[in-house]
Design an enzyme around this catalytic site. Sequence first.
Site, mmCIF file in Angstrom:
data_model
loop_
_atom_site.group_PDB
_atom_site.id
_atom_site.type_symbol
_atom_site.label_atom_id
_atom_site.label_comp_id
_atom_site.label_asym_id
_atom_site.label_seq_id
_atom_site.Cartn_x
_atom_site.Cartn_y
_atom_site.Cartn_z
ATOM 1 C CB CYS A 87 -5.336 2.817 -2.174
ATOM 2 S SG CYS A 87 -6.193 3.866 -1.011
ATOM 3 C CG ASP B 118 -2.127 0.868 1.093
ATOM 4 O OD1 ASP B 118 -2.027 1.900 0.416
ATOM 5 O OD2 ASP B 118 -3.182 0.516 1.639
ATOM 6 C CG ASP B 119 -0.109 4.772 -0.046
ATOM 7 O OD1 ASP B 119 -0.858 4.467 -0.984
ATOM 8 O OD2 ASP B 119 -0.454 5.531 0.885
ATOM 9 C CG ASP C 246 -2.209 0.886 -3.281
ATOM 10 O OD1 ASP C 246 -1.073 1.388 -3.145
ATOM 11 O OD2 ASP C 246 -3.041 0.839 -2.348
ATOM 12 C CG ASN C 247 -1.251 4.690 -4.602
ATOM 13 O OD1 ASN C 247 -2.375 4.261 -4.302
ATOM 14 N ND2 ASN C 247 -0.445 5.225 -3.705
#
Length: 605
Positions: A91, A55-56, A343-344
Amino acid sequence: MKLPFYALVIAIIHNSLLACGTTFGPVDQKPLAPLNGGGTGQNQSRPNIVFILTDDQDLHMNSLDYMPFVKKHLIDRGTFFKRHFATTALCCPSRVTLWTGKLVHNTNVTNVVAPYGGYSKFVSQGLNDDYLPIWLQESDYNTFYTGKFLNGHSTDSYDKPHARGWNGSDFLLDPFTYWYMNSTYQRYHDTPVSYEGQHSVDVLAKKALGLLDEAYEAGKPFFLGLAPVAPHANLYSPAFRHGNHSELEDIEFSPPVPADRHSTLFEGAKVPRTANFNPDKPSSTSWIRKLPKQNQETVDYNDHFYRQRLRALQGVDEIVDSVVRRLEALDILDNTYIIYTTDNGYHIGQHRMAPAKQCSFEEDINIPMIIRGPGVPEGSTSEIITTHADFAPTLLEIAGAPPREDFDGLAIPLTAYGLKEASETRHEHVTVEHWGFASNEGQVFDWYPRLHTNNTYKALRVISNTHNLHYQVWCSNEHELHDLATDPGQMVNLLHPDEQQAPATIAGAPLEKVVARLDALLFVLKSCKAATCVDPWKALHPKGNVASLADALSPRFDGFYEEKERKMRIQFERCEMGFLLDAEGPQFKEEEVAFRFDPKWHEWT
């Protein structure tokens, strides 16, 4: 990939502990005996898939350099896709693209919260009945998942309805998703269980191995998704303790919380001091260009935030090691694809920005992606363009499922031959889009509030041997263009009136001419569907004699694009927090190409 000193120290510690048969962290690291005496009931003709989704996680701040097990098991034993992109740097929308193979303007899940995004929007759009795990089940795969699924998948919505398509699941639920030391998970159809006082990533580590064993015992080829929350910021609100939600403005954002055993690592690490880190000169446009230079207190805080991210990722690194070792013990590692991505991306201090994502700069969209598996070249790096819209087609191809015609992405080649062919023939563009706010996950100041609301835009990346460009149109109709060949930090917006030294040409072509082609390409991509998203030039040139920006820059098409400029131009009607068609301006429709353009130009297309 060269490891920094800190990562080498961690690797030595980890390997020394393993060599001594010592347990490190929450997961048993001692040698594992194969289950059932080494037998496997699996159909070995089809491979398994393990998908690890952080995540991130950043690429451009070098987070992978601090993950020795990712390097050992994945980078050294697989292919690192250097030019992999998230098409939306937020996300929930990004994950929906990943699970559906569709760009966000085709899912209409554009935010993390209702009414424009979140789990409820995913369900109302009909996507809970038509996405990757269901398609895999239809191809006789078992599917398992643990960790973060989608924002808004919460203690009061997880069964309204249950997420479909999973044979086994143990979901991390809101509002506890980002509260590292007070997570709540929900297994199968059971009541949610609180793990207050335990580190969320460590809880997931145990669940991951448990689901892996269940998948193995079931005897079918399987997909296993693992989605730890690290290195996302820690989020807390007093309402969370009672299972209630809060408005974003009321939530306390703070740096990620690592497990105690990792809490003192990397004391000297700092955000890389690249040219775009807290620069003396403002960059970009819109709200970003108005940001003041950060003072030393803020820079120090951002460095601490960065170190906490690296520390939180150590638990993920251990999961990678544990999963690989369990697959090896079960004698199915060689028949399993392992995909690692996020996700990003993330920025901290670049362009004077506080810790967050949601922009179209490289830090936010160009992200880690590694694949290891049968036939995948080992220790290799690929520079083909791949995006999150490509994952669903890729995974279905691995599973032997028939392709779907409504995908906006293209399967990623996984062999040396396929990668070589793709390097010569694959498209050169990335579609990037975002709606709504830009957040600040660091400190809040008068000059840098929690949210910036005018962050809706359409953007484009074109990367080839001749061009390395970023083009963006904001909802305010401000424009942005960067030439990353000469400006890798994206510090000079060639279309901003304050830039006095904009070049007359880019890569040998007049600036205005390049902008006209980019605008036409983005006009197609901002509302494209299916094959047009993969081959947008063909929509503009139906004869198929244009496949790249270099082709489109041929002088024989000058008249065609001059006509296009008068009839089709990217123009937002207004800024909105989500996808509202009447705010998006003119839309490209393939069936209207002949009508929109004078037929005389078709002799050129």
